[in-house]
Design an enzyme around this catalytic site. Structure first.
Site, mmCIF file in Angstrom:
data_model
loop_
_atom_site.group_PDB
_atom_site.id
_atom_site.type_symbol
_atom_site.label_atom_id
_atom_site.label_comp_id
_atom_site.label_asym_id
_atom_site.label_seq_id
_atom_site.Cartn_x
_atom_site.Cartn_y
_atom_site.Cartn_z
ATOM 1 N N ARG A 1 44.286 48.596 54.028
ATOM 2 C CA ARG A 1 43.860 47.536 53.101
ATOM 3 C C ARG A 1 42.708 48.078 52.252
ATOM 4 N NH1 ARG A 1 40.017 43.456 53.014
ATOM 5 N NH2 ARG A 1 40.694 41.469 52.117
ATOM 6 N N LYS B 1 33.257 49.101 52.899
ATOM 7 C CA LYS B 1 32.476 48.364 53.899
ATOM 8 C C LYS B 1 31.181 49.086 54.263
ATOM 9 C CE LYS B 1 36.022 45.359 55.717
ATOM 10 N NZ LYS B 1 36.922 44.997 56.829
HETATM 11 C C1 YH5 Z 1 40.067 43.556 57.302
HETATM 12 O O1 YH5 Z 1 39.379 44.508 57.687
HETATM 13 N N1 YH5 Z 1 38.451 42.449 55.694
HETATM 14 S S1 YH5 Z 1 37.375 40.647 53.953
HETATM 15 C C2 YH5 Z 1 32.338 43.734 53.097
HETATM 16 C C3 YH5 Z 1 32.323 44.805 52.209
HETATM 17 C C4 YH5 Z 1 33.488 45.242 51.639
HETATM 18 C C5 YH5 Z 1 34.674 44.615 51.947
HETATM 19 C C6 YH5 Z 1 30.200 44.966 51.235
HETATM 20 N N2 YH5 Z 1 39.783 40.762 55.168
HETATM 21 C C7 YH5 Z 1 39.612 42.595 56.373
HETATM 22 O O2 YH5 Z 1 37.030 43.331 52.711
HETATM 23 N N3 YH5 Z 1 41.693 41.394 56.540
HETATM 24 C C8 YH5 Z 1 38.580 41.325 54.981
HETATM 25 O O3 YH5 Z 1 31.189 45.511 51.941
HETATM 26 C C9 YH5 Z 1 40.446 41.542 56.030
HETATM 27 N N4 YH5 Z 1 41.334 43.367 57.793
HETATM 28 C C10 YH5 Z 1 42.113 42.319 57.418
HETATM 29 N N5 YH5 Z 1 43.341 42.213 57.950
HETATM 30 C C11 YH5 Z 1 35.978 41.735 54.082
HETATM 31 C C12 YH5 Z 1 35.994 42.894 53.160
HETATM 32 C C13 YH5 Z 1 34.699 43.541 52.830
HETATM 33 C C14 YH5 Z 1 33.519 43.109 53.385
#
Ligand code: YH5
Length: 261
Positions: free
Chosen positions: A238, A204
């Site tokens: 996660r 993230k």
């Molecule tokens: C979460 O924290 N996050 S989707 C932006 C990124 C990298 C990854 C560019 N679903 C979560 O993973 N469910 C998502 O950088 C989730 N907790 C739970 N429970 C977003 C994601 C991401 C977004």
């Protein structure tokens, strides 16, 4: 918890069958790398993302969930905010509902109560399309905690079992860098709310902003945060990067809980 995105930007579309096969191959890898849970999502919730139709989401995730349930020894979670998708995913073999809207859609709590599965309630300020425009809190930890306690009570009132509910502060969901860092620093306050804590920091922008790294270069930063989160009381991590994260958190657990082969 290994992330399995079943969206066209994750598995380039040589058609639905090819996409399903590619997702199943990735699921087998996630199992082999040590995950206890695979989180299957058919709708992107990244900042700025748009909603997809229920039928599209179902066509993406259901064949993948059926395939995993038939061939892999792993718990399956469905990453969705739509009650019909949740119910169909559970019928196909999912045992956890992971909802970034914390079951606030009409009918979502009832769907969770009927199916008797685990649920993860995640905090978000605003909605994915606009949540990063101007996040504001007076006390981010208190407000996230109050939200989670309120949504848990709403779930209990709808008939969801207390033991089935996990909490997630929702890193990056309507939060500035400073908000994310404060939540990470004070994670033990959220871990004290008597629900298992799930956290998602993998790749993230909190990592990107601190280290000045693009999304493909955030592994080491993510491992640092995963270790910190486990030490701060998180129970489920996660991640996109299961094998290195599994090593990192097993090492922290050995220190905190003692070592068992
Ligand atoms: C979460 O924290 N996050 S989707 C932006 C990124 C990298 C990854 C560019 N679903 C979560 O993973 N469910 C998502 O950088 C989730 N907790 C739970 N429970 C977003 C994601 C991401 C977004």
């Amino acid at each position: 918890m290994g992330i399995l995105n079943v969206t066209p930007d994750s598995f380039s579309d040589g058609g639905r069958y090819a996409a399903t096969e590619a997702a199943l191959a990735r699921a087998r890898q996630i199992v082999a790398e040590g995950a206890a849970i695979v989180d299957v999502g058919g709708q992107s919730t990244r900042p700025g993302s748009l909603e997809v139709e229920e039928s599209v989401e179902m066509a993406r995730v259901l064949p993948v969930i059926e395939g995993i349930a038939a061939t892999c020894d792993i718990a399956i979670s469905i990453d969705s905010s739509k009650p019909a998708v949740m119910a169909a995913a559970v019928a196909a073999g999912a045992c956890i509902i992971n909802d970034v809207y914390a079951l606030r859609a009409p009918g979502a709590r009832a769907a969770a109560a009927r199916t008797e599965v685990g649920v993860c309630l995640m905090h978000m300020q605003g909605e994915p399309r606009t949540m990063q425009e101007s996040p504001h809190y007076n006390d981010v930890v208190a407000e996230v905690g109050d939200f989670l306690l309120r949504e848990r009570q709403a779930c209990l009132d709808a008939g969801v079992a207390n033991e089935s509910i996990a909490f997630d502060p929702g890193f990056g969901f309507g939060k500035s860098l400073e908000h994310n860092l404060t939540l990470l620093r004070e994670l033990p306050r959220l871990a004290a709310l008597n629900a298992p804590l799930l956290v998602g920091v993998s790749r993230k922008s909190v990592i990107g902003k601190v280290l000045g790294k693009t999304v493909d270069d955030r592994l080491y930063g993510g491992l640092g945060l995963a270790a910190l989160c486990v030490a701060g009381g998180a129970r489920i991590i996660r991640t996109h990067d299961v094998a290195p994260t599994h090593d990192a958190i097993r090492m922290v657990s050995a220190v905190l809980q003692g070592w068992e082969a």
